[in-house]
Enzyme design. Structure first.
Site, PDB file in Angstrom:
ATOM      1  N   ALA A 117       0.863  -1.178   0.000  1.00 44.33           N
ATOM      2  CA  ALA A 117       0.000   0.000   0.000  1.00 44.33           C
ATOM      3  C   ALA A 117       0.905   1.236   0.000  1.00 44.33           C
ATOM      4  O   ALA A 117       2.040   1.187   0.478  1.00 44.33           O
ATOM      5  CB  ALA A 117      -0.884  -0.019   1.230  1.00 44.33           C
TER       6      ALA A 117
ATOM      7  N   GLY B 220       0.479  -4.973   0.825  1.00 43.47           N
ATOM      8  CA  GLY B 220      -0.703  -5.025  -0.048  1.00 43.47           C
ATOM      9  C   GLY B 220      -0.409  -5.665  -1.401  1.00 43.47           C
ATOM     10  O   GLY B 220      -1.308  -6.250  -2.023  1.00 43.47           O
TER      11      GLY B 220
ATOM     12  N   GLU C   2      -0.626  -9.255  -0.720  1.00 46.29           N
ATOM     13  CA  GLU C   2      -2.054  -9.561  -0.518  1.00 46.29           C
ATOM     14  C   GLU C   2      -2.788  -9.653  -1.849  1.00 46.29           C
ATOM     15  O   GLU C   2      -3.633 -10.528  -2.053  1.00 46.29           O
ATOM     16  CB  GLU C   2      -2.697  -8.484   0.381  1.00 46.29           C
ATOM     17  CG  GLU C   2      -2.309  -8.687   1.845  1.00 46.29           C
ATOM     18  CD  GLU C   2      -2.618  -7.494   2.729  1.00 46.29           C
ATOM     19  OE1 GLU C   2      -2.413  -6.349   2.270  1.00 46.29           O
ATOM     20  OE2 GLU C   2      -3.037  -7.708   3.881  1.00 46.29           O
TER      21      GLU C   2
ATOM     22  N   GLU D 173       4.846  -4.992   7.231  1.00 48.04           N
ATOM     23  CA  GLU D 173       4.044  -4.025   7.997  1.00 48.04           C
ATOM     24  C   GLU D 173       4.515  -3.885   9.439  1.00 48.04           C
ATOM     25  O   GLU D 173       4.472  -2.798  10.021  1.00 48.04           O
ATOM     26  CB  GLU D 173       2.554  -4.424   8.001  1.00 48.04           C
ATOM     27  CG  GLU D 173       1.816  -4.119   6.712  1.00 48.04           C
ATOM     28  CD  GLU D 173       1.897  -5.235   5.680  1.00 48.04           C
ATOM     29  OE1 GLU D 173       2.793  -6.098   5.801  1.00 48.04           O
ATOM     30  OE2 GLU D 173       1.068  -5.242   4.758  1.00 48.04           O
TER      31      GLU D 173
HETATM   32  N1  CAA Z   1       4.587   3.225  -0.575  1.00 50.49           N
HETATM   33  C1  CAA Z   1       5.002   4.366  -1.135  1.00 50.49           C
HETATM   34  N2  CAA Z   1       6.154   4.487  -1.819  1.00 50.49           N
HETATM   35  C2  CAA Z   1       6.923   3.391  -1.956  1.00 50.49           C
HETATM   36  C3  CAA Z   1       6.555   2.155  -1.406  1.00 50.49           C
HETATM   37  C4  CAA Z   1       5.320   2.077  -0.704  1.00 50.49           C
HETATM   38  N3  CAA Z   1       4.852   0.938  -0.174  1.00 50.49           N
HETATM   39  N4  CAA Z   1       7.503   1.251  -1.711  1.00 50.49           N
HETATM   40  C5  CAA Z   1       8.440   1.899  -2.419  1.00 50.49           C
HETATM   41  N5  CAA Z   1       8.101   3.195  -2.571  1.00 50.49           N
HETATM   42  C6  CAA Z   1       8.839   4.246  -3.291  1.00 50.49           C
HETATM   43  C7  CAA Z   1      10.042   4.728  -2.504  1.00 50.49           C
HETATM   44  O1  CAA Z   1       9.647   5.691  -1.561  1.00 50.49           O
HETATM   45  C8  CAA Z   1      10.903   5.266  -3.613  1.00 50.49           C
HETATM   46  O2  CAA Z   1      10.395   6.526  -3.995  1.00 50.49           O
HETATM   47  P1  CAA Z   1      11.438   7.768  -4.266  1.00 50.49           P
HETATM   48  O3  CAA Z   1      12.234   7.316  -5.444  1.00 50.49           O
HETATM   49  O4  CAA Z   1      10.532   8.908  -4.549  1.00 50.49           O
HETATM   50  O5  CAA Z   1      12.254   7.885  -3.033  1.00 50.49           O
HETATM   51  C9  CAA Z   1      10.629   4.339  -4.785  1.00 50.49           C
HETATM   52  O6  CAA Z   1       9.389   3.679  -4.478  1.00 50.49           O
HETATM   53  C10 CAA Z   1      11.696   3.265  -4.952  1.00 50.49           C
HETATM   54  O7  CAA Z   1      11.833   2.599  -3.715  1.00 50.49           O
HETATM   55  P2  CAA Z   1      13.255   2.423  -2.962  1.00 50.49           P
HETATM   56  O8  CAA Z   1      14.176   3.528  -3.341  1.00 50.49           O
HETATM   57  O9  CAA Z   1      12.968   2.235  -1.510  1.00 50.49           O
HETATM   58  O10 CAA Z   1      13.737   1.067  -3.650  1.00 50.49           O
HETATM   59  P3  CAA Z   1      14.710  -0.016  -3.046  1.00 50.49           P
HETATM   60  O11 CAA Z   1      14.991  -0.974  -4.167  1.00 50.49           O
HETATM   61  O12 CAA Z   1      15.867   0.610  -2.341  1.00 50.49           O
HETATM   62  O13 CAA Z   1      13.849  -0.782  -1.906  1.00 50.49           O
HETATM   63  C11 CAA Z   1      11.887  -1.863  -1.031  1.00 50.49           C
HETATM   64  C12 CAA Z   1      12.752  -1.540  -2.274  1.00 50.49           C
HETATM   65  C13 CAA Z   1      12.669  -2.754  -0.062  1.00 50.49           C
HETATM   66  C14 CAA Z   1      10.662  -2.593  -1.538  1.00 50.49           C
HETATM   67  C15 CAA Z   1      11.507  -0.548  -0.307  1.00 50.49           C
HETATM   68  O14 CAA Z   1      10.990   0.357  -1.269  1.00 50.49           O
HETATM   69  C16 CAA Z   1      10.472  -0.724   0.759  1.00 50.49           C
HETATM   70  O15 CAA Z   1      10.782  -1.200   1.844  1.00 50.49           O
HETATM   71  N6  CAA Z   1       9.194  -0.329   0.475  1.00 50.49           N
HETATM   72  C17 CAA Z   1       8.118  -0.380   1.426  1.00 50.49           C
HETATM   73  C18 CAA Z   1       7.602  -1.791   1.607  1.00 50.49           C
HETATM   74  C19 CAA Z   1       6.494  -1.839   2.641  1.00 50.49           C
HETATM   75  O16 CAA Z   1       6.684  -1.532   3.808  1.00 50.49           O
HETATM   76  N7  CAA Z   1       5.280  -2.282   2.224  1.00 50.49           N
HETATM   77  C20 CAA Z   1       4.130  -2.417   3.090  1.00 50.49           C
HETATM   78  C21 CAA Z   1       3.248  -1.185   2.987  1.00 50.49           C
HETATM   79  S1  CAA Z   1       1.911  -1.180   4.176  1.00 50.49           S
HETATM   80  C22 CAA Z   1       0.732  -2.188   3.503  1.00 50.49           C
HETATM   81  O17 CAA Z   1       0.879  -2.712   2.417  1.00 50.49           O
HETATM   82  C23 CAA Z   1      -0.506  -2.415   4.341  1.00 50.49           C
HETATM   83  C24 CAA Z   1      -1.483  -3.424   3.856  1.00 50.49           C
HETATM   84  O18 CAA Z   1      -1.694  -4.456   4.443  1.00 50.49           O
HETATM   85  C25 CAA Z   1      -2.299  -3.143   2.656  1.00 50.49           C
END
Ligand code: CAA
Length: 256
Positions: free
Chosen positions: A64, A107, A110, A130
């Site tokens: 998400a 998400g 999911e 999460e």
């Molecule tokens: N939401 C918003 N933006 C996100 C995102 C997310 N879930 N995942 C990645 N992005 C964005 C980053 O902020 C980044 O944007 P900028 O270039 O503007 O900084 C871009 O995507 C590229 O990401 P990274 O630079 O972080 O890429 P990476 O290869 O270094 O890392 C990753 C990849 C490990 C997947 C890392 O992006 C990450 O940890 N993302 C978040 C994952 C996460 O926590 N997901 C769970 C969300 S909560 C949820 O999903 C609740 C539910 O049950 C529905």
């Protein structure tokens, strides 16, 4: 015109591509609505027999959209009920296949788990991070992962937030196949094409009956299965399928 996804139809396969690669296909609210509406549209479209979901860029979907949720509170979420949109995926009757590469997190995982089959690339990373954000999955992750791998294993992944590789996911029955990334979509489409040749009503009622098995007792599930079996005998495809067998020719199924 969709903002965050692309759709296409080829050889009776509806293809939905998550298309927000600059943020690893992070799922914002508008995108979630686009995805579910497109699935519903494919489900109603007679030229589509099977649906495939894939992601553009480096990832299937990294979860998400955190930037959209950061300032939410319990009441704003309750009133918006944003994850309810995902419930509508359970109502899709046609087979839905996910071709998953790169990250499928939160998400995104999911969404993949709500598909019927998951074909994944060798380097896939699946998980529920999460807990590292101080929250928990909210769009079915605790339920679907537990149903697919059992309580103890699911808790391990959900509690640690670690990512699962393709081999582990295959071993636990979370995914169906591991496929090299360069041919992942082609092979998934190839499998989907095989399904497009099957009797559509059988695909539909088998999916319904298998889903029932996940949620009910064996006895109730068997009653349901039997009813669907009987129901198929009022279809033209049953007559065609059995007649074709007796005449030693290939059947021509029309979904009627
Ligand atoms: N939401 C918003 N933006 C996100 C995102 C997310 N879930 N995942 C990645 N992005 C964005 C980053 O902020 C980044 O944007 P900028 O270039 O503007 O900084 C871009 O995507 C590229 O990401 P990274 O630079 O972080 O890429 P990476 O290869 O270094 O890392 C990753 C990849 C490990 C997947 C890392 O992006 C990450 O940890 N993302 C978040 C994952 C996460 O926590 N997901 C769970 C969300 S909560 C949820 O999903 C609740 C539910 O049950 C529905």
């Amino acid at each position: 015109m969709k903002k965050y996804i692309k759709t296409a139809c080829d050889k009776n396969i509806g293809i939905l591509t998550l298309n927000r690669p600059e943020v690893l296909n992070a799922l914002n609210r508008e995108m979630a609505e686009e995805i579910v509406s497109a699935l519903e549209h494919f489900d109603q479209d007679d030229s589509v027999r099977v649906i495939v979901i894939t992601g553009s860029g480096k990832a299937f979907a990294a979860g998400a959209d955190i930037s959209e949720m950061v300032n939410d509170d319990a009441i704003s979420l309750e009133l918006l009920n944003q994850f309810a949109v995902w419930d509508r995926i359970s109502l899709i009757k046609k087979p839905v296949l996910a071709a998953v590469h790169g990250f499928a997190l939160g998400g995104g995982f999911e969404l993949a788990l709500s598909c019927d089959l998951i074909f994944a690339s060798e380097q896939v990373q699946l998980g529920f991070p999460e807990i590292k954000l101080g929250v928990m999955p909210g769009a079915g992750g605790t339920q679907r992962l537990t149903k697919s791998m059992g309580k103890a294993k699911a808790l391990e992944w959900l509690w640690t937030g670690d990512t699962m590789g393709a081999k582990e996911a295959l071993q636990y029955g979370v995914i169906n196949r591991i496929i090299p990334e360069e041919v992942l979509l082609d092979e998934t489409l190839g499998f989907a094409e095989k399904l497009t040749k099957q009797a559509p009503l059988s695909l539909r009622l088998i999916k319904e009956a298998v889903n029932k098995a996940v949620d009910t007792s064996i006895y109730e599930g068997m009653q349901f299965e039997r009813k669907n079996f009987y129901l198929l005998f009022s279809s033209l495809d049953q007559k065609e399928g059995m007649q074709a067998f007796l005449e030693k020719r290939l059947p021509k199924f029309e979904g009627r």
